[in-house]
Design an enzyme around this catalytic site. Structure first.
Site, PDB file in Angstrom:
ATOM      1  N   GLU A 190      55.561  83.425  36.692  1.00  0.00           N
ATOM      2  CA  GLU A 190      56.186  84.262  37.716  1.00  0.00           C
ATOM      3  C   GLU A 190      57.530  83.725  38.189  1.00  0.00           C
ATOM      4  O   GLU A 190      58.462  84.495  38.445  1.00  0.00           O
ATOM      5  CB  GLU A 190      55.238  84.404  38.914  1.00  0.00           C
ATOM      6  CG  GLU A 190      54.002  85.225  38.632  1.00  0.00           C
ATOM      7  CD  GLU A 190      52.895  84.459  37.927  1.00  0.00           C
ATOM      8  OE1 GLU A 190      51.868  85.087  37.577  1.00  0.00           O
ATOM      9  OE2 GLU A 190      53.048  83.223  37.729  1.00  0.00           O
ATOM     10  N   ARG A 223      53.795  82.129  43.641  1.00  0.00           N
ATOM     11  CA  ARG A 223      54.215  81.028  42.773  1.00  0.00           C
ATOM     12  C   ARG A 223      55.732  80.990  42.565  1.00  0.00           C
ATOM     13  O   ARG A 223      56.256  80.037  41.998  1.00  0.00           O
ATOM     14  CB  ARG A 223      53.508  81.166  41.422  1.00  0.00           C
ATOM     15  CG  ARG A 223      51.993  81.019  41.503  1.00  0.00           C
ATOM     16  CD  ARG A 223      51.258  81.868  40.477  1.00  0.00           C
ATOM     17  NE  ARG A 223      51.608  81.549  39.118  1.00  0.00           N
ATOM     18  CZ  ARG A 223      50.879  80.775  38.310  1.00  0.00           C
ATOM     19  NH1 ARG A 223      49.760  80.258  38.750  1.00  0.00           N
ATOM     20  NH2 ARG A 223      51.255  80.549  37.079  1.00  0.00           N
ATOM     21  N   LYS A 248      38.357  85.930  21.652  1.00  0.00           N
ATOM     22  CA  LYS A 248      38.110  86.575  22.942  1.00  0.00           C
ATOM     23  C   LYS A 248      37.271  87.833  22.707  1.00  0.00           C
ATOM     24  O   LYS A 248      37.604  88.667  21.875  1.00  0.00           O
ATOM     25  CB  LYS A 248      39.432  86.937  23.613  1.00  0.00           C
ATOM     26  CG  LYS A 248      39.304  87.358  25.064  1.00  0.00           C
ATOM     27  CD  LYS A 248      40.655  87.413  25.764  1.00  0.00           C
ATOM     28  CE  LYS A 248      40.506  87.784  27.222  1.00  0.00           C
ATOM     29  NZ  LYS A 248      41.770  87.762  27.967  1.00  0.00           N
TER      30      LYS A 248
END
Length: 619
Positions: free
Chosen positions: A364, A392, A280
């Site tokens: 979540e 969610r 990344k």
């Protein structure tokens, strides 16, 4: 410039392989030049340059289906599919979205703003292909933390059992999958990525598949090889035990090997996992050193990596600092985040109270249920979560928290319109679903001072579940603390009544001043608590008003405005002009908050215009 000649994936496939490293270099420079000006998701896109180029070398995404997960990895894909010229409008009003959008291009298979759904979506596409007797490839590109979400495993489990041919590309940048280490994985990975190996394996399968006895020999040899590999290298068996052919791990920045591996995956049958290691932030030193900082970043100086505008204090930072201070006084307080420690302002909490800080990843629902378990055992869990992601966990909010009246505190960050991330990220549904759950208290601070007071109330004074919703960014001119009352009159007036909550109070106050200058006496009522509503107090404010306007940056269905309109009707209040000023049923696009408020009539100008039009009907 090779990139200047790329207008579609056909142009990529026409390139000589020796030109590809230069194309990747130009793509990273392209990202740096554009994202440094507009802001956006930067380090995740730097990491998938070679992988995206390889995908477009091997597949035809105008026909094959590529489902991103999460969608903020799609910038390179967009640049290679005819949208380079639009990058100056990235994440701006009516500009290029920061996420895949099928309305932009035939190459975007599916809207992808949240995480962990790609495998399930891709399986649906693969099954549709089979049922419709069509022929195309289906891929799910999942990574950058998305594999921490439980839905991903539900999808993987079902795909493995389905037998459908589809490819799961695991972009492993260290955010969700532990790296495989050691000489044997590296050796096997190199072996499996060579063309000669997969051509031999294809021939070998065909050789032993012509008769029952030959098939039995192949199955015996395959079981023997698999058992040996599990003994020597257990890391790949998770996916193989699910029913996948596992390929990798492979260096995600080695283009020739990537192309070979994807070609083999394309030729195989059944479910395939291609495990790719990427870095990344690859290619930009500042992002490589701190990929989290450059994950989603505002405009910055490409030479120094510093933000062009220094960040000030925000509702998120005030929330995190206040929570940390409270935790210093009460050892029961814990903080939970779903892969958004910095975004929700909890870094200071994690540093001060590491043993009471929990990052659950992009999960979540799990975060809410874990908080319920902690509350049941006497702790005071605080889950700081973006409004759009809290959606969610609705089932857990109902069954695990509200049904048992547990004292769980939600810091609902990014509530309302959030700006450049657009329709998948605006927090415009939490008002509807939180106020509909019995037993929930929902508080709406309009200033930093109110946030501090309301957080203290939520922790120590209110029983049961409590949500505090606050916007992205900082406070405005309004910095008072009116939190001692559920509803408070900020300005007196007789003809029109403006009712709102949160930072929209500034728009209401500005509108009231303009209306007064036009001869319309206007009252402003601020709601500090929208659940449960102090209906009696609000009805006293609306009695005998000719015009009542309720201003909200949420959808109309289930809004506070609808609830108050029903209460007024029940009370027999006859208001000639009852106006619900909100988003109606429109998903707001990308754009600044100010631009979006203006477009939907949620700023002072919009309120003034609406009230004047209503009052003019009486003349």
């Amino acid at each position: 410039m090779i990139l200047d000649s790329i207008h579609s994936p056909e142009d990529i496939r026409a390139l000589d392989q020796n030109q590809l490293p230069q194309l990747c270099k130009e793509l990273r420079q392209f990202l740096l030049e554009n994202v440094s000006k507009t802001g956006g998701h930067f380090s995740s896109n730097l990491g998938v340059v070679e992988l995206t180029v390889a995908i477009h070398r091997v597949f035809d995404t105008a026909h094959d289906r590529l489902v991103f997960d999460v969608g903020h990895q799609a910038y390179v894909h967009k640049a290679l599919t005819g949208r380079q010229a639009l990058f100056s409008t990235l994440r701006q009003l009516d500009g290029l979205s920061g996420f895949p959008k099928p309305h932009e291009s035939v190459h975007d298979a599916f809207i992808a703003g949240h995480a962990s759904n790609s495998v399930s979506v891709a399986l649906g596409m693969a099954r549709a292909r089979t049922l419709q007797h069509q022929d195309y490839q289906v891929m799910a590109l999942i990574g950058d933390g998305a594999l921490t979400g439980g839905l991903a495993y539900e999808g993987l489990n079902n795909v493995g059992a389905s037998g459908e041919h589809m490819i799961v590309l695991l972009n492993d940048n260290g955010m969700s999958i532990d790296p495989n280490v050691g000489a044997l994985p590296n050796h096997l990975s190199k072996l499996r990525s060579k063309p000669a190996y997969y051509h031999f394996k294809k021939w070998y399968r065909g050789l032993f598949g012509e008769s029952p006895s030959q098939s039995a020999i192949y199955r015996f040899n395959h079981r023997l090889k698999t058992s040996l590999k599990k003994t020597l290298w257990p890391g790949s068996t998770l996916f193989e035990d699910m029913g996948f052919t596992y390929l990798g791990p492979i260096d995600g920045h080695d283009l020739p090997r990537l192309c070979d591996m994807l070609t083999w995956a394309k030729e195989l049958t059944g479910p395939v996992v291609v495990h790719v290691h990427t870095q990344k932030g690859k290619g930009y030193a500042f992002a490589e050193r701190d990929p989290g900082k450059f994950h989603g970043i505002a405009p910055f100086d490409p030479e120094t990596g510093l933000l062009k505008k220094a960040p000030g204090e925000t509702f998120s930072s005030v929330f995190g600092k206040t929570l940390s201070d409270c935790a210093g006084e009460d050892s029961r307080i814990c903080a939970i985040t779903a892969a958004m420690e910095e975004g929700t302002g909890l870094t200071v909490f994690e540093q001060a109270h590491p043993e009471r800080f929990f990052d659950v990843g992009i999960a979540e629902g799990h975060g809410v249920s874990m908080a319920a378990g902690m509350a049941k055992q006497g702790m005071i869990p605080v889950f700081a979560v973006y409004s759009t992601f809290l959606q969610r966990s609705y089932d857990m909010l109902v069954h695990d928290v509200a049904l048992q009246k547990l004292h769980v505190v939600l810091g609902v960050d990014r509530a309302g319109l959030v700006g450049a991330d657009g329709e998948t990220h605006h927090g415009c549904l939490d008002v509807s679903y939180l106020t509909s759950i019995p037993g929930f208290t929902v508080l709406c601070p309009a200033s930093f001072a109110e946030l501090r007071t309301m957080l203290h109330q939520a922790l120590f004074e209110i029983d049961g579940p409590v949500a505090i919703r606050y916007p992205r960014g900082g406070e405005g001119v309004f910095n008072a603390d009116t939190s001692t009352q559920a509803a408070v009159r900020l300005k007196d007036g007789r003809q029109a009544v403006l009712i709102t909550y949160g930072t929209l109070v500034e728009q209401a106050l500005s509108a009231a001043e303009e209306l007064e200058r036009s001869g319309i006496s206007t009252r402003v009522v601020k709601l500090n608590r929208i659940a449960p509503l102090d209906t009696a107090a609000i009805l006293r404010e609306t009695e005998r008003a000719k015009t009542v306007l309720i201003l909200e940056d949420c959808f109309e269905n289930g809004s506070v405005g609808q609830q108050l309109a029903a209460a007024m009707e029940e009370a027999g209040q006859c208001c000639p002009h009852m106006i619900l000023q909100n988003l109606k049923d429109h998903f707001a696009p990308e754009g600044t908050v100010d631009q979006l408020r203006h477009r939907f009539g949620l700023d002072a100008d919009g309120v003034v215009k609406t009230v004047k039009e209503a009052m003019s009907c009486e003349q």
